[in-house]
Write a protein that holds these residues in place. Sequence first.
Motif, mmCIF file in Angstrom:
data_model
loop_
_atom_site.group_PDB
_atom_site.id
_atom_site.type_symbol
_atom_site.label_atom_id
_atom_site.label_comp_id
_atom_site.label_asym_id
_atom_site.label_seq_id
_atom_site.Cartn_x
_atom_site.Cartn_y
_atom_site.Cartn_z
ATOM 1 N N SER A 120 0.822 -1.206 0.000
ATOM 2 C CA SER A 120 0.000 0.000 0.000
ATOM 3 C C SER A 120 0.860 1.262 0.000
ATOM 4 O O SER A 120 0.466 2.293 -0.542
ATOM 5 N N ASN A 121 2.037 1.185 0.623
ATOM 6 C CA ASN A 121 2.935 2.337 0.705
ATOM 7 C C ASN A 121 4.377 1.878 0.491
ATOM 8 O O ASN A 121 4.733 0.762 0.851
ATOM 9 N N GLY A 122 5.188 2.750 -0.084
ATOM 10 C CA GLY A 122 6.614 2.489 -0.201
ATOM 11 C C GLY A 122 7.068 1.772 -1.452
ATOM 12 O O GLY A 122 8.265 1.486 -1.608
ATOM 13 N N LYS A 123 6.149 1.478 -2.386
ATOM 14 C CA LYS A 123 6.510 0.692 -3.567
ATOM 15 C C LYS A 123 7.568 1.378 -4.420
ATOM 16 O O LYS A 123 8.556 0.760 -4.828
ATOM 17 N N THR A 124 7.348 2.654 -4.717
ATOM 18 C CA THR A 124 8.257 3.348 -5.626
ATOM 19 C C THR A 124 9.648 3.483 -5.025
ATOM 20 O O THR A 124 10.664 3.253 -5.701
ATOM 21 N N THR A 125 9.701 3.858 -3.748
ATOM 22 C CA THR A 125 10.999 3.988 -3.087
ATOM 23 C C THR A 125 11.743 2.662 -3.084
ATOM 24 O O THR A 125 12.929 2.589 -3.433
ATOM 25 N N THR A 126 11.057 1.585 -2.698
ATOM 26 C CA THR A 126 11.707 0.285 -2.599
ATOM 27 C C THR A 126 12.127 -0.232 -3.973
ATOM 28 O O THR A 126 13.238 -0.773 -4.134
ATOM 29 N N THR A 127 11.279 -0.061 -4.964
ATOM 30 C CA THR A 127 11.610 -0.507 -6.317
ATOM 31 C C THR A 127 12.847 0.217 -6.836
ATOM 32 O O THR A 127 13.776 -0.406 -7.383
ATOM 33 N N PRO A 242 11.242 -12.969 5.910
ATOM 34 C CA PRO A 242 10.545 -11.856 6.558
ATOM 35 C C PRO A 242 11.485 -10.700 6.891
ATOM 36 O O PRO A 242 12.708 -10.873 6.961
ATOM 37 N N PHE A 243 10.899 -9.520 7.103
ATOM 38 C CA PHE A 243 11.655 -8.397 7.650
ATOM 39 C C PHE A 243 10.811 -7.724 8.724
ATOM 40 O O PHE A 243 9.580 -7.727 8.662
ATOM 41 N N SER A 244 11.484 -7.184 9.749
ATOM 42 C CA SER A 244 10.760 -6.623 10.891
ATOM 43 C C SER A 244 11.516 -5.444 11.491
ATOM 44 O O SER A 244 12.750 -5.476 11.615
ATOM 45 N N TYR A 251 15.441 -15.807 11.243
ATOM 46 C CA TYR A 251 15.846 -15.791 9.838
ATOM 47 C C TYR A 251 15.222 -14.570 9.195
ATOM 48 O O TYR A 251 14.023 -14.316 9.366
ATOM 49 N N GLY A 252 15.998 -13.796 8.469
ATOM 50 C CA GLY A 252 15.463 -12.647 7.758
ATOM 51 C C GLY A 252 16.179 -11.361 8.100
ATOM 52 O O GLY A 252 17.314 -11.347 8.582
ATOM 53 N N MET A 253 15.511 -10.238 7.855
ATOM 54 C CA MET A 253 16.046 -8.905 8.078
ATOM 55 C C MET A 253 15.401 -8.313 9.323
ATOM 56 O O MET A 253 14.179 -8.376 9.487
ATOM 57 N N TYR A 254 16.208 -7.699 10.191
ATOM 58 C CA TYR A 254 15.640 -7.042 11.370
ATOM 59 C C TYR A 254 16.561 -5.915 11.826
ATOM 60 O O TYR A 254 17.658 -5.721 11.289
ATOM 61 N N ILE A 255 16.093 -5.171 12.819
ATOM 62 C CA ILE A 255 16.831 -4.041 13.373
ATOM 63 C C ILE A 255 17.343 -4.423 14.756
ATOM 64 O O ILE A 255 16.614 -5.013 15.558
ATOM 65 N N GLU A 256 18.584 -4.065 15.039
ATOM 66 C CA GLU A 256 19.163 -4.320 16.367
ATOM 67 C C GLU A 256 19.722 -3.013 16.931
ATOM 68 O O GLU A 256 20.627 -2.427 16.332
ATOM 69 N N ALA A 309 12.382 0.199 6.957
ATOM 70 C CA ALA A 309 11.649 -0.994 6.498
ATOM 71 C C ALA A 309 11.820 -1.188 4.996
ATOM 72 O O ALA A 309 12.045 -2.307 4.514
ATOM 73 N N ASN A 310 11.705 -0.099 4.231
ATOM 74 C CA ASN A 310 11.911 -0.191 2.785
ATOM 75 C C ASN A 310 13.317 -0.688 2.464
ATOM 76 O O ASN A 310 13.514 -1.499 1.542
#
Length: 484
Positions: A120-127, A242-244, A251-256, A309-310
Amino acid sequence: MDHPSMYRNKHVAVLGLARSGVSVAKVFHALGAKVVVNDKKERDQSPEAAELEALGIPVICGYHPDDFVTADTALLVKNPGIPYTASPVQQAEAHGVEIVTEVEVAYLLSPAPMIGITGSNGKTTTTTWIGDLLEAAGKHPIVAGNIGTPLCEAAQQATPDNTIVAELSSFQLKGTTAFRPQVALLLNVAETHLDYHGGMEDYVASKSKLFANQTAEDTAILNWDDSICRAIAAKAKGNVLPFSLVERLDYGMYIEPPYPVEVEFTGDETPAASSDDESRTIIYRDRNGNAVEIVPVAELGIPGKHNAANAMAAIAAAITIGAPIESLREPLRTFRGVEHRLEFVCERNGVTFYNNSKATNPVATITGLKSFPLEKVVLIAGGLDRGSDYMELTPWFSGLKALVALGETRGKLAHVAELAGLTAVETVEPVEDADATLQEAVRRAAALADSGDIVLLSPACASWDMFKSYEQRGRIFKQSAHTL
Protein backbone atom coordinates in the motif's frame (compact mmCIF):
# COMPACT_ATOMS: atom_id res chain seq x y z
CA MET A 1 -3.35 -16.81 -20.86
CA ASP A 2 -1.31 -18.48 -23.57
CA HIS A 3 2.07 -17.20 -24.68
CA PRO A 4 1.54 -14.03 -26.78
CA SER A 5 2.88 -15.82 -29.88
CA MET A 6 -0.16 -18.12 -29.74
CA TYR A 7 -2.53 -15.26 -30.65
CA ARG A 8 -1.47 -15.03 -34.29
CA ASN A 9 -4.54 -14.34 -36.48
CA LYS A 10 -6.71 -14.12 -33.33
CA HIS A 11 -8.65 -11.07 -32.16
CA VAL A 12 -6.98 -9.25 -29.25
CA ALA A 13 -8.71 -6.23 -27.72
CA VAL A 14 -6.63 -3.64 -25.86
CA LEU A 15 -8.57 -1.33 -23.53
CA GLY A 16 -6.81 1.93 -22.71
CA LEU A 17 -3.96 3.71 -24.42
CA ALA A 18 -1.16 5.38 -22.43
CA ARG A 19 2.34 3.89 -22.62
CA SER A 20 1.41 0.42 -21.44
CA GLY A 21 -1.53 0.09 -23.85
CA VAL A 22 0.58 1.20 -26.79
CA SER A 23 3.32 -1.25 -25.79
CA VAL A 24 0.90 -4.19 -25.51
CA ALA A 25 -0.80 -3.36 -28.80
CA LYS A 26 2.55 -3.26 -30.60
CA VAL A 27 3.58 -6.62 -29.12
CA PHE A 28 0.49 -8.46 -30.33
CA HIS A 29 0.48 -6.69 -33.70
CA ALA A 30 4.10 -7.72 -34.30
CA LEU A 31 3.18 -11.29 -33.45
CA GLY A 32 0.41 -11.33 -36.06
CA ALA A 33 -2.67 -10.87 -33.88
CA LYS A 34 -5.67 -8.87 -35.08
CA VAL A 35 -5.45 -6.00 -32.60
CA VAL A 36 -8.01 -3.28 -31.93
CA VAL A 37 -7.59 -0.57 -29.29
CA ASN A 38 -10.23 1.46 -27.46
CA ASP A 39 -9.91 4.48 -25.19
CA LYS A 40 -12.80 6.52 -23.79
CA LYS A 41 -10.80 9.74 -24.08
CA GLU A 42 -11.54 11.88 -27.14
CA ARG A 43 -9.21 11.58 -30.13
CA ASP A 44 -7.60 14.97 -29.49
CA GLN A 45 -6.72 13.79 -25.97
CA SER A 46 -5.17 10.57 -27.23
CA PRO A 47 -1.92 11.46 -29.02
CA GLU A 48 -0.76 7.84 -28.78
CA ALA A 49 -3.46 6.78 -31.24
CA ALA A 50 -1.61 8.15 -34.27
CA GLU A 51 1.44 5.99 -33.54
CA LEU A 52 -0.66 2.82 -33.54
CA GLU A 53 -2.75 3.82 -36.56
CA ALA A 54 0.46 4.38 -38.53
CA LEU A 55 1.18 0.68 -37.95
CA GLY A 56 -2.28 -0.30 -39.19
CA ILE A 57 -3.78 -0.91 -35.74
CA PRO A 58 -7.39 0.39 -35.48
CA VAL A 59 -7.99 2.76 -32.55
CA ILE A 60 -11.47 3.76 -31.37
CA CYS A 61 -11.58 6.91 -29.24
CA GLY A 62 -14.26 8.85 -27.41
CA TYR A 63 -16.60 6.02 -26.36
CA HIS A 64 -16.82 2.28 -25.70
CA PRO A 65 -18.51 0.46 -28.63
CA ASP A 66 -21.24 -2.02 -27.71
CA ASP A 67 -19.43 -4.72 -29.70
CA PHE A 68 -15.81 -3.94 -28.79
CA VAL A 69 -15.47 -7.40 -27.20
CA THR A 70 -17.37 -10.26 -28.88
CA ALA A 71 -17.41 -14.02 -28.77
CA ASP A 72 -14.65 -13.95 -31.43
CA THR A 73 -12.29 -12.03 -29.13
CA ALA A 74 -9.50 -14.26 -27.83
CA LEU A 75 -8.16 -11.91 -25.15
CA LEU A 76 -8.82 -8.52 -23.51
CA VAL A 77 -5.77 -6.67 -22.17
CA LYS A 78 -6.94 -3.74 -20.08
CA ASN A 79 -5.27 -0.72 -18.55
CA PRO A 80 -5.03 -1.47 -14.81
CA GLY A 81 -6.79 1.74 -13.78
CA ILE A 82 -9.94 1.00 -15.80
CA PRO A 83 -12.53 -0.48 -13.44
CA TYR A 84 -14.09 -3.87 -13.98
CA THR A 85 -17.46 -2.11 -14.25
CA ALA A 86 -16.43 -0.58 -17.62
CA SER A 87 -18.65 -1.85 -20.43
CA PRO A 88 -15.88 -3.60 -22.49
CA VAL A 89 -14.85 -5.52 -19.38
CA GLN A 90 -18.44 -6.47 -18.77
CA GLN A 91 -18.68 -7.61 -22.40
CA ALA A 92 -15.60 -9.79 -21.95
CA GLU A 93 -17.00 -11.39 -18.82
CA ALA A 94 -20.31 -12.07 -20.57
CA HIS A 95 -18.52 -13.81 -23.47
CA GLY A 96 -16.08 -15.70 -21.26
CA VAL A 97 -13.10 -13.80 -22.69
CA GLU A 98 -9.99 -13.83 -20.51
CA ILE A 99 -9.10 -10.43 -19.02
CA VAL A 100 -5.46 -9.65 -18.19
CA THR A 101 -3.18 -6.68 -17.59
CA GLU A 102 0.20 -5.92 -19.14
CA VAL A 103 1.95 -7.72 -16.26
CA GLU A 104 0.76 -11.11 -17.51
CA VAL A 105 1.86 -10.40 -21.09
CA ALA A 106 5.29 -9.11 -20.04
CA TYR A 107 5.93 -12.09 -17.77
CA LEU A 108 5.29 -14.55 -20.58
CA LEU A 109 7.54 -12.57 -22.95
CA SER A 110 10.46 -11.99 -20.60
CA PRO A 111 13.66 -14.08 -20.80
CA ALA A 112 14.86 -12.39 -17.59
CA PRO A 113 13.86 -13.18 -14.00
CA MET A 114 11.46 -10.76 -12.34
CA ILE A 115 11.29 -9.12 -8.94
CA GLY A 116 7.75 -7.95 -8.19
CA ILE A 117 7.17 -5.28 -5.54
CA THR A 118 3.77 -4.34 -4.16
CA GLY A 119 2.30 -2.81 -1.02
CA SER A 120 0.00 0.00 0.00
CA ASN A 121 2.93 2.34 0.70
CA GLY A 122 6.61 2.49 -0.20
CA LYS A 123 6.51 0.69 -3.57
CA THR A 124 8.26 3.35 -5.63
CA THR A 125 11.00 3.99 -3.09
CA THR A 126 11.71 0.28 -2.60
CA THR A 127 11.61 -0.51 -6.32
CA THR A 128 14.02 2.32 -7.12
CA TRP A 129 16.30 1.31 -4.26
CA ILE A 130 16.43 -2.32 -5.43
CA GLY A 131 17.41 -1.08 -8.89
CA ASP A 132 20.28 0.92 -7.38
CA LEU A 133 21.46 -2.00 -5.25
CA LEU A 134 21.45 -4.42 -8.18
CA GLU A 135 23.19 -1.92 -10.45
CA ALA A 136 25.96 -1.53 -7.88
CA ALA A 137 26.25 -5.32 -7.71
CA GLY A 138 26.55 -5.65 -11.50
CA LYS A 139 23.21 -7.44 -11.90
CA HIS A 140 21.95 -5.33 -14.86
CA PRO A 141 18.49 -4.42 -13.54
CA ILE A 142 15.69 -2.94 -15.66
CA VAL A 143 13.34 -0.92 -13.45
CA ALA A 144 9.83 -1.11 -14.89
CA GLY A 145 6.11 -1.25 -14.18
CA ASN A 146 4.44 1.75 -12.57
CA ILE A 147 7.78 3.56 -12.80
CA GLY A 148 10.41 3.54 -15.51
CA THR A 149 9.90 1.45 -18.63
CA PRO A 150 6.52 -0.16 -19.44
CA LEU A 151 6.72 -3.85 -18.59
CA CYS A 152 6.26 -5.12 -22.14
CA GLU A 153 9.07 -2.88 -23.35
CA ALA A 154 11.27 -4.11 -20.52
CA ALA A 155 10.49 -7.72 -21.39
CA GLN A 156 11.46 -7.15 -25.03
CA GLN A 157 14.69 -5.37 -24.08
CA ALA A 158 15.73 -7.97 -21.50
CA THR A 159 18.23 -10.78 -21.82
CA PRO A 160 18.71 -13.65 -19.36
CA ASP A 161 21.49 -11.57 -17.75
CA ASN A 162 19.06 -8.83 -16.76
CA THR A 163 16.68 -8.70 -13.80
CA ILE A 164 13.37 -6.89 -14.27
CA VAL A 165 12.49 -4.95 -11.10
CA ALA A 166 8.76 -4.23 -11.34
CA GLU A 167 6.61 -1.98 -9.19
CA LEU A 168 3.13 -3.51 -9.23
CA SER A 169 -0.22 -2.19 -8.03
CA SER A 170 -3.21 -4.21 -6.89
CA PHE A 171 -4.91 -3.08 -10.11
CA GLN A 172 -2.19 -4.72 -12.18
CA LEU A 173 -2.00 -7.90 -10.10
CA LYS A 174 -5.76 -8.47 -10.23
CA GLY A 175 -5.41 -9.13 -13.96
CA THR A 176 -2.85 -11.96 -13.70
CA THR A 177 -3.17 -15.73 -13.89
CA ALA A 178 0.24 -17.27 -14.71
CA PHE A 179 2.51 -14.49 -13.41
CA ARG A 180 5.33 -15.92 -11.28
CA PRO A 181 8.09 -13.58 -10.09
CA GLN A 182 11.27 -15.22 -8.86
CA VAL A 183 11.25 -12.76 -5.96
CA ALA A 184 8.02 -11.23 -4.64
CA LEU A 185 7.83 -8.43 -2.07
CA LEU A 186 4.78 -7.32 -0.07
CA LEU A 187 5.71 -4.24 1.94
CA ASN A 188 2.49 -3.60 3.87
CA VAL A 189 -1.30 -3.62 3.49
CA ALA A 190 -3.61 -0.75 4.45
CA GLU A 191 -7.17 0.16 3.56
CA THR A 192 -6.95 1.90 0.22
CA HIS A 193 -8.43 1.69 -3.31
CA LEU A 194 -11.58 0.13 -1.83
CA ASP A 195 -13.71 2.04 -4.35
CA TYR A 196 -11.99 0.02 -7.11
CA HIS A 197 -11.90 -3.34 -5.34
CA GLY A 198 -15.25 -3.09 -3.56
CA GLY A 199 -13.72 -4.07 -0.21
CA MET A 200 -10.64 -5.34 1.56
CA GLU A 201 -11.23 -8.95 0.57
CA ASP A 202 -10.70 -8.30 -3.13
CA TYR A 203 -7.85 -5.87 -2.43
CA VAL A 204 -5.94 -8.41 -0.33
CA ALA A 205 -6.72 -11.19 -2.83
CA SER A 206 -5.26 -9.04 -5.63
CA LYS A 207 -2.07 -8.36 -3.65
CA SER A 208 -1.83 -12.09 -2.84
CA LYS A 209 -1.69 -12.95 -6.54
CA LEU A 210 1.94 -11.87 -6.43
CA PHE A 211 2.69 -15.15 -4.61
CA ALA A 212 0.05 -17.43 -6.16
CA ASN A 213 2.29 -19.23 -8.65
CA GLN A 214 5.56 -19.24 -6.75
CA THR A 215 7.24 -22.54 -5.94
CA ALA A 216 9.86 -23.62 -3.42
CA GLU A 217 12.50 -22.29 -5.82
CA ASP A 218 11.17 -18.72 -5.41
CA THR A 219 11.31 -16.23 -2.53
CA ALA A 220 8.49 -14.35 -0.83
CA ILE A 221 9.65 -11.28 1.12
CA LEU A 222 7.02 -9.97 3.53
CA ASN A 223 6.63 -7.46 6.34
CA TRP A 224 6.50 -9.50 9.56
CA ASP A 225 5.05 -6.52 11.47
CA ASP A 226 1.90 -6.50 9.32
CA SER A 227 -0.77 -9.02 10.32
CA ILE A 228 -2.17 -9.32 6.78
CA CYS A 229 1.32 -9.95 5.39
CA ARG A 230 1.83 -12.68 7.99
CA ALA A 231 -1.46 -14.31 7.01
CA ILE A 232 -0.40 -14.30 3.35
CA ALA A 233 3.02 -15.69 4.31
CA ALA A 234 1.35 -18.66 5.96
CA LYS A 235 -0.05 -19.68 2.56
CA ALA A 236 3.03 -18.87 0.49
CA LYS A 237 4.65 -21.74 -1.41
CA GLY A 238 7.98 -19.99 -1.84
CA ASN A 239 10.77 -19.49 0.66
CA VAL A 240 9.44 -16.85 3.08
CA LEU A 241 12.04 -14.22 3.95
CA PRO A 242 10.55 -11.86 6.56
CA PHE A 243 11.66 -8.40 7.65
CA SER A 244 10.76 -6.62 10.89
CA LEU A 245 11.32 -3.30 12.60
CA VAL A 246 10.18 -4.49 16.04
CA GLU A 247 11.20 -8.16 16.34
CA ARG A 248 14.52 -10.02 16.29
CA LEU A 249 14.10 -12.81 13.75
CA ASP A 250 15.70 -16.24 13.62
CA TYR A 251 15.85 -15.79 9.84
CA GLY A 252 15.46 -12.65 7.76
CA MET A 253 16.05 -8.91 8.08
CA TYR A 254 15.64 -7.04 11.37
CA ILE A 255 16.83 -4.04 13.37
CA GLU A 256 19.16 -4.32 16.37
CA PRO A 257 18.06 -3.06 18.81
CA PRO A 258 14.45 -3.30 17.59
CA TYR A 259 12.17 -0.29 17.46
CA PRO A 260 9.44 -0.18 20.12
CA VAL A 261 5.99 -1.26 18.98
CA GLU A 262 3.98 1.83 18.04
CA VAL A 263 0.87 2.84 19.93
CA GLU A 264 -2.00 4.98 18.74
CA PHE A 265 -2.21 8.50 20.15
CA THR A 266 -5.74 9.08 21.38
CA GLY A 267 -5.46 11.70 24.10
CA ASP A 268 -3.59 14.94 24.66
CA GLU A 269 -0.15 13.36 24.66
CA THR A 270 2.46 14.50 22.16
CA PRO A 271 4.17 11.84 20.02
CA ALA A 272 7.79 11.36 20.93
CA ALA A 273 10.49 12.73 18.72
CA SER A 274 11.86 10.48 16.01
CA SER A 275 13.34 7.35 17.59
CA ASP A 276 17.09 7.37 18.15
CA ASP A 277 18.57 5.72 15.08
CA GLU A 278 22.20 6.27 16.06
CA SER A 279 22.38 2.95 17.91
CA ARG A 280 20.33 0.88 15.45
CA THR A 281 21.73 -1.40 12.75
CA ILE A 282 20.12 -3.43 9.97
CA ILE A 283 20.91 -7.13 10.38
CA TYR A 284 20.54 -10.07 8.00
CA ARG A 285 20.39 -13.53 9.58
CA ASP A 286 20.63 -16.50 7.24
CA ARG A 287 19.11 -19.97 7.57
CA ASN A 288 22.16 -21.19 9.48
CA GLY A 289 21.76 -18.49 12.12
CA ASN A 290 24.70 -16.41 10.90
CA ALA A 291 23.98 -12.71 11.50
CA VAL A 292 25.63 -10.01 9.36
CA GLU A 293 25.52 -6.29 10.10
CA ILE A 294 24.55 -4.47 6.92
CA VAL A 295 24.51 -0.74 7.73
CA PRO A 296 23.56 1.53 10.66
CA VAL A 297 20.05 2.95 10.25
CA ALA A 298 21.42 6.46 10.79
CA GLU A 299 23.62 6.06 7.70
CA LEU A 300 20.77 5.29 5.29
CA GLY A 301 20.52 7.90 2.56
CA ILE A 302 16.90 8.76 3.41
CA PRO A 303 15.45 9.24 6.90
CA GLY A 304 12.51 7.66 8.67
CA LYS A 305 11.62 4.38 10.26
CA HIS A 306 9.39 3.52 7.30
CA ASN A 307 12.42 3.90 5.05
CA ALA A 308 14.39 1.54 7.30
CA ALA A 309 11.65 -0.99 6.50
CA ASN A 310 11.91 -0.19 2.79
CA ALA A 311 15.68 -0.63 2.99
CA MET A 312 15.35 -4.06 4.63
CA ALA A 313 12.97 -5.21 1.90
CA ALA A 314 15.32 -3.93 -0.81
CA ILE A 315 18.36 -5.58 0.81
CA ALA A 316 16.49 -8.89 1.11
CA ALA A 317 15.63 -8.79 -2.60
CA ALA A 318 19.20 -7.95 -3.62
CA ILE A 319 20.69 -10.72 -1.47
CA THR A 320 18.18 -13.21 -2.89
CA ILE A 321 19.24 -12.32 -6.45
CA GLY A 322 22.85 -12.92 -5.47
CA ALA A 323 24.22 -9.45 -4.78
CA PRO A 324 27.27 -9.56 -2.47
CA ILE A 325 26.50 -7.87 0.84
CA GLU A 326 29.63 -5.73 0.64
CA SER A 327 28.33 -4.19 -2.62
CA LEU A 328 25.13 -2.98 -0.94
CA ARG A 329 26.47 -0.67 1.75
CA GLU A 330 27.49 2.27 -0.41
CA PRO A 331 24.21 2.55 -2.40
CA LEU A 332 22.27 2.24 0.85
CA ARG A 333 24.15 5.30 2.11
CA THR A 334 24.02 7.35 -1.09
CA PHE A 335 20.40 6.72 -2.12
CA ARG A 336 18.48 10.00 -1.95
CA GLY A 337 14.98 8.70 -2.46
CA VAL A 338 12.37 9.39 -5.10
CA GLU A 339 11.34 12.87 -6.15
CA HIS A 340 8.57 14.35 -3.97
CA ARG A 341 8.73 11.51 -1.43
CA LEU A 342 10.64 12.85 1.59
CA GLU A 343 13.22 14.12 -0.90
CA PHE A 344 16.23 15.99 0.41
CA VAL A 345 16.37 19.36 -1.36
CA CYS A 346 19.19 21.44 0.11
CA GLU A 347 20.68 22.96 3.23
CA ARG A 348 20.75 26.72 3.62
CA ASN A 349 22.12 28.55 6.66
CA GLY A 350 22.06 25.30 8.61
CA VAL A 351 18.37 24.63 7.80
CA THR A 352 17.58 21.46 5.87
CA PHE A 353 14.72 21.42 3.34
CA TYR A 354 12.72 18.28 2.46
CA ASN A 355 10.10 17.92 -0.28
CA ASN A 356 7.28 15.52 0.61
CA SER A 357 4.72 16.91 -1.83
CA LYS A 358 3.42 13.37 -2.53
CA ALA A 359 1.89 13.45 0.99
CA THR A 360 -1.63 14.25 -0.21
CA ASN A 361 -3.47 13.01 2.91
CA PRO A 362 -2.94 13.29 6.69
CA VAL A 363 -1.66 9.71 7.07
CA ALA A 364 1.15 10.39 4.59
CA THR A 365 2.03 13.62 6.38
CA ILE A 366 2.18 11.81 9.73
CA THR A 367 4.52 9.24 8.20
CA GLY A 368 6.78 12.05 7.07
CA LEU A 369 6.71 13.74 10.48
CA LYS A 370 7.75 10.47 12.12
CA SER A 371 11.04 10.76 10.26
CA PHE A 372 12.27 13.81 12.18
CA PRO A 373 12.42 15.21 15.73
CA LEU A 374 9.14 17.12 15.81
CA GLU A 375 10.49 20.02 17.81
CA LYS A 376 12.86 20.85 14.93
CA VAL A 377 10.23 20.75 12.15
CA VAL A 378 8.72 23.81 10.50
CA LEU A 379 5.89 22.25 8.50
CA ILE A 380 4.40 23.73 5.32
CA ALA A 381 0.97 22.18 4.76
CA GLY A 382 -2.35 22.82 3.05
CA GLY A 383 -4.06 22.45 -0.28
CA LEU A 384 -7.34 21.25 -1.77
CA ASP A 385 -10.25 21.08 0.68
CA ARG A 386 -11.95 17.68 0.40
CA GLY A 387 -13.98 18.08 3.58
CA SER A 388 -11.60 16.54 6.11
CA ASP A 389 -11.27 18.18 9.53
CA TYR A 390 -7.61 17.04 9.88
CA MET A 391 -8.08 16.39 13.59
CA GLU A 392 -5.84 13.28 13.41
CA LEU A 393 -2.94 15.72 13.02
CA THR A 394 -3.57 17.31 16.44
CA PRO A 395 -1.03 15.30 18.50
CA TRP A 396 1.61 15.76 15.82
CA PHE A 397 1.02 19.50 15.50
CA SER A 398 1.46 19.86 19.25
CA GLY A 399 5.13 18.92 18.98
CA LEU A 400 6.06 21.03 15.92
CA LYS A 401 8.34 24.03 16.03
CA ALA A 402 6.01 25.91 13.67
CA LEU A 403 3.35 25.57 10.98
CA VAL A 404 2.94 27.57 7.79
CA ALA A 405 -0.48 26.88 6.28
CA LEU A 406 -1.62 27.70 2.75
CA GLY A 407 -4.23 26.70 0.21
CA GLU A 408 -7.94 26.10 0.70
CA THR A 409 -7.35 24.23 3.97
CA ARG A 410 -5.14 26.86 5.60
CA GLY A 411 -7.86 27.89 8.05
CA LYS A 412 -8.66 24.30 9.06
CA LEU A 413 -5.01 23.45 9.62
CA ALA A 414 -4.44 26.63 11.63
CA HIS A 415 -7.45 25.68 13.79
CA VAL A 416 -6.02 22.20 14.42
CA ALA A 417 -2.71 23.81 15.37
CA GLU A 418 -4.51 26.15 17.78
CA LEU A 419 -6.26 23.18 19.43
CA ALA A 420 -2.89 21.44 19.68
CA GLY A 421 -1.42 24.41 21.55
CA LEU A 422 1.00 25.39 18.81
CA THR A 423 1.55 29.15 18.88
CA ALA A 424 4.02 29.52 16.01
CA VAL A 425 1.45 29.43 13.20
CA GLU A 426 1.31 31.52 10.05
CA THR A 427 -1.22 31.42 7.22
CA VAL A 428 -0.36 32.55 3.72
CA GLU A 429 -3.17 34.28 1.89
CA PRO A 430 -3.42 33.30 -1.76
CA VAL A 431 -2.42 35.58 -4.59
CA GLU A 432 -3.26 35.10 -8.26
CA ASP A 433 0.14 33.51 -8.91
CA ALA A 434 0.16 30.16 -7.06
CA ASP A 435 3.94 29.92 -7.44
CA ALA A 436 4.32 33.20 -5.57
CA THR A 437 2.05 31.93 -2.78
CA LEU A 438 4.22 28.88 -2.21
CA GLN A 439 7.39 30.95 -2.49
CA GLU A 440 6.07 33.19 0.28
CA ALA A 441 5.31 30.12 2.42
CA VAL A 442 8.89 28.92 1.98
CA ARG A 443 10.27 32.35 2.93
CA ARG A 444 8.15 32.42 6.09
CA ALA A 445 9.10 28.88 7.04
CA ALA A 446 12.79 29.66 6.59
CA ALA A 447 12.41 32.73 8.80
CA LEU A 448 10.84 30.59 11.54
CA ALA A 449 13.65 28.01 11.40
CA ASP A 450 17.00 28.11 13.17
CA SER A 451 20.21 26.32 12.28
CA GLY A 452 19.67 22.59 12.81
CA ASP A 453 15.97 22.78 12.00
CA ILE A 454 14.03 21.20 9.13
CA VAL A 455 11.60 22.88 6.74
CA LEU A 456 9.29 20.13 5.52
CA LEU A 457 6.72 20.45 2.73
CA SER A 458 4.23 17.72 3.58
CA PRO A 459 0.84 19.16 2.63
CA ALA A 460 -1.69 16.53 3.87
CA CYS A 461 -3.82 17.67 0.91
CA ALA A 462 -4.05 17.31 -2.84
CA SER A 463 -2.54 20.10 -4.93
CA TRP A 464 -5.35 20.90 -7.33
CA ASP A 465 -6.53 24.10 -5.64
CA MET A 466 -3.26 25.76 -6.68
CA PHE A 467 -1.27 23.42 -8.92
CA LYS A 468 -1.88 20.89 -11.68
CA SER A 469 -0.17 18.12 -9.72
CA TYR A 470 1.79 17.32 -6.59
CA GLU A 471 4.85 17.13 -8.86
CA GLN A 472 4.44 20.76 -9.93
CA ARG A 473 3.94 21.79 -6.30
CA GLY A 474 7.09 19.94 -5.24
CA ARG A 475 9.20 21.48 -7.99
CA ILE A 476 8.12 25.01 -7.06
CA PHE A 477 8.99 24.25 -3.45
CA LYS A 478 12.46 23.07 -4.47
CA GLN A 479 13.05 26.12 -6.66
CA SER A 480 11.94 28.36 -3.80
CA ALA A 481 14.31 26.69 -1.34
CA HIS A 482 17.27 26.91 -3.71
CA THR A 483 16.68 30.61 -4.42
CA LEU A 484 16.18 31.87 -0.85
